[in-house]
Design a protein around this motif. Structure first.
Motif, PDB file in Angstrom:
ATOM      1  N   VAL A  24      30.401 -18.353  32.318  1.00  0.00           N
ATOM      2  CA  VAL A  24      31.639 -17.953  32.986  1.00  0.00           C
ATOM      3  C   VAL A  24      31.269 -17.285  34.302  1.00  0.00           C
ATOM      4  O   VAL A  24      30.567 -16.264  34.304  1.00  0.00           O
ATOM      5  CB  VAL A  24      32.478 -16.975  32.115  1.00  0.00           C
ATOM      6  N   PHE A  25      31.693 -17.864  35.405  1.00  0.00           N
ATOM      7  CA  PHE A  25      31.477 -17.283  36.731  1.00  0.00           C
ATOM      8  C   PHE A  25      32.630 -16.338  37.020  1.00  0.00           C
ATOM      9  O   PHE A  25      33.790 -16.685  36.825  1.00  0.00           O
ATOM     10  CB  PHE A  25      31.410 -18.383  37.796  1.00  0.00           C
ATOM     11  N   THR A  26      32.326 -15.132  37.497  1.00  0.00           N
ATOM     12  CA  THR A  26      33.357 -14.137  37.779  1.00  0.00           C
ATOM     13  C   THR A  26      33.225 -13.666  39.219  1.00  0.00           C
ATOM     14  O   THR A  26      32.186 -13.127  39.605  1.00  0.00           O
ATOM     15  CB  THR A  26      33.219 -12.926  36.833  1.00  0.00           C
ATOM     16  N   ASP A  27      34.265 -13.865  39.999  1.00  0.00           N
ATOM     17  CA  ASP A  27      34.313 -13.399  41.384  1.00  0.00           C
ATOM     18  C   ASP A  27      34.923 -11.995  41.381  1.00  0.00           C
ATOM     19  O   ASP A  27      36.138 -11.822  41.488  1.00  0.00           O
ATOM     20  CB  ASP A  27      35.142 -14.363  42.227  1.00  0.00           C
ATOM     21  N   MET A  30      37.207 -10.832  44.344  1.00  0.00           N
ATOM     22  CA  MET A  30      38.492 -11.530  44.334  1.00  0.00           C
ATOM     23  C   MET A  30      39.443 -10.915  43.307  1.00  0.00           C
ATOM     24  O   MET A  30      40.608 -10.657  43.591  1.00  0.00           O
ATOM     25  CB  MET A  30      38.303 -13.016  44.035  1.00  0.00           C
ATOM     26  N   TYR A  31      38.929 -10.660  42.084  1.00  0.00           N
ATOM     27  CA  TYR A  31      39.783 -10.078  41.052  1.00  0.00           C
ATOM     28  C   TYR A  31      40.224  -8.663  41.418  1.00  0.00           C
ATOM     29  O   TYR A  31      41.368  -8.281  41.166  1.00  0.00           O
ATOM     30  CB  TYR A  31      39.089 -10.078  39.689  1.00  0.00           C
ATOM     31  N   LEU A  32      39.341  -7.879  42.003  1.00  0.00           N
ATOM     32  CA  LEU A  32      39.729  -6.522  42.403  1.00  0.00           C
ATOM     33  C   LEU A  32      40.805  -6.561  43.477  1.00  0.00           C
ATOM     34  O   LEU A  32      41.766  -5.776  43.442  1.00  0.00           O
ATOM     35  CB  LEU A  32      38.506  -5.731  42.863  1.00  0.00           C
ATOM     36  N   TYR A  52      36.112 -11.653  30.781  1.00  0.00           N
ATOM     37  CA  TYR A  52      35.271 -12.324  29.790  1.00  0.00           C
ATOM     38  C   TYR A  52      35.651 -11.793  28.419  1.00  0.00           C
ATOM     39  O   TYR A  52      35.854 -10.598  28.242  1.00  0.00           O
ATOM     40  CB  TYR A  52      33.780 -12.060  30.048  1.00  0.00           C
ATOM     41  N   LYS A  53      35.743 -12.711  27.436  1.00  0.00           N
ATOM     42  CA  LYS A  53      36.076 -12.263  26.080  1.00  0.00           C
ATOM     43  C   LYS A  53      35.499 -13.251  25.083  1.00  0.00           C
ATOM     44  O   LYS A  53      35.887 -14.411  25.041  1.00  0.00           O
ATOM     45  CB  LYS A  53      37.589 -12.158  25.898  1.00  0.00           C
ATOM     46  N   LEU A  61      37.848  -5.754  34.292  1.00  0.00           N
ATOM     47  CA  LEU A  61      37.818  -5.080  35.593  1.00  0.00           C
ATOM     48  C   LEU A  61      39.078  -4.248  35.705  1.00  0.00           C
ATOM     49  O   LEU A  61      40.168  -4.716  35.365  1.00  0.00           O
ATOM     50  CB  LEU A  61      37.784  -6.105  36.728  1.00  0.00           C
ATOM     51  N   SER A  62      38.946  -3.029  36.193  1.00  0.00           N
ATOM     52  CA  SER A  62      40.094  -2.141  36.319  1.00  0.00           C
ATOM     53  C   SER A  62      40.057  -1.418  37.650  1.00  0.00           C
ATOM     54  O   SER A  62      38.989  -1.011  38.112  1.00  0.00           O
ATOM     55  CB  SER A  62      40.103  -1.118  35.181  1.00  0.00           C
ATOM     56  N   ALA A  63      41.217  -1.292  38.260  1.00  0.00           N
ATOM     57  CA  ALA A  63      41.392  -0.479  39.464  1.00  0.00           C
ATOM     58  C   ALA A  63      42.235   0.722  39.063  1.00  0.00           C
ATOM     59  O   ALA A  63      43.259   0.578  38.390  1.00  0.00           O
ATOM     60  CB  ALA A  63      42.081  -1.281  40.564  1.00  0.00           C
ATOM     61  N   LEU A  64      41.778   1.906  39.438  1.00  0.00           N
ATOM     62  CA  LEU A  64      42.467   3.156  39.103  1.00  0.00           C
ATOM     63  C   LEU A  64      42.813   3.896  40.390  1.00  0.00           C
ATOM     64  O   LEU A  64      41.965   4.030  41.270  1.00  0.00           O
ATOM     65  CB  LEU A  64      41.567   4.051  38.248  1.00  0.00           C
ATOM     66  N   LYS A  65      44.024   4.395  40.466  1.00  0.00           N
ATOM     67  CA  LYS A  65      44.391   5.252  41.593  1.00  0.00           C
ATOM     68  C   LYS A  65      43.851   6.657  41.334  1.00  0.00           C
ATOM     69  O   LYS A  65      43.646   7.049  40.174  1.00  0.00           O
ATOM     70  CB  LYS A  65      45.904   5.289  41.767  1.00  0.00           C
TER      71      LYS A  65
END
Length: 130
Positions: A24-27, A30-32, A52-53, A61-65
């Protein structure tokens, strides 16, 4: 090996993506970027996407303020939190750690912890069967 993919949702109508396959290729950038353009980001203090699972490992991937808090909790799997950008305050077993880009913290199953984004942050969360 079977390919596993997610289903698109109302929030991610173009969200079909491979979650498990022989590779599995993960960019990550791009996801962020995607996370920060979705409606969830404007409404909440965080947004996340599973990249991925498998039966044994999940990567999110997670973005947090800044000031987002993941309250004190524990899970039944091993956990790894890797900081991509920003700064996290990590509290566990009476100790406090500050993690910055390139640093990570790993927990065995059942270890209670809390996370606070000191600044806007991007993290990779990996859970795994122990």
């Amino acid at each position: 090996m079977d390919f596993k993919s997610n289903q698109s949702t109302e929030n991610r109508p173009d969200g079909d993506r491979i979650l498990d396959a022989p590779y599995v290729f993960t960019d990550i950038p791009m996801y962020l970027d995607q996370l920060k353009t979705e409606r969830s980001w404007s409404k909440n203090d965080r947004n996340a996407i599973t990249v991925y699972k498998s039966d044994n490992v999940t990567m999110v991937l997670s973005a947090l303020k800044a000031d987002a808090v993941v309250s004190n909790h524990s899970i039944d799997e091993g956990l790894n939190v890797q900081v991509i950008s920003g700064e996290l305050k990590i509290e566990t077993e009476g100790r406090t750690f500050y993690a910055t880009p390139g640093q990570m913290m790993t927990f065995h199953a059942g270890i209670s912890h809390a996370l606070t984004a000191v600044s806007d942050s991007e993290i990779m969360i990996t859970t795994y069967k122990e």
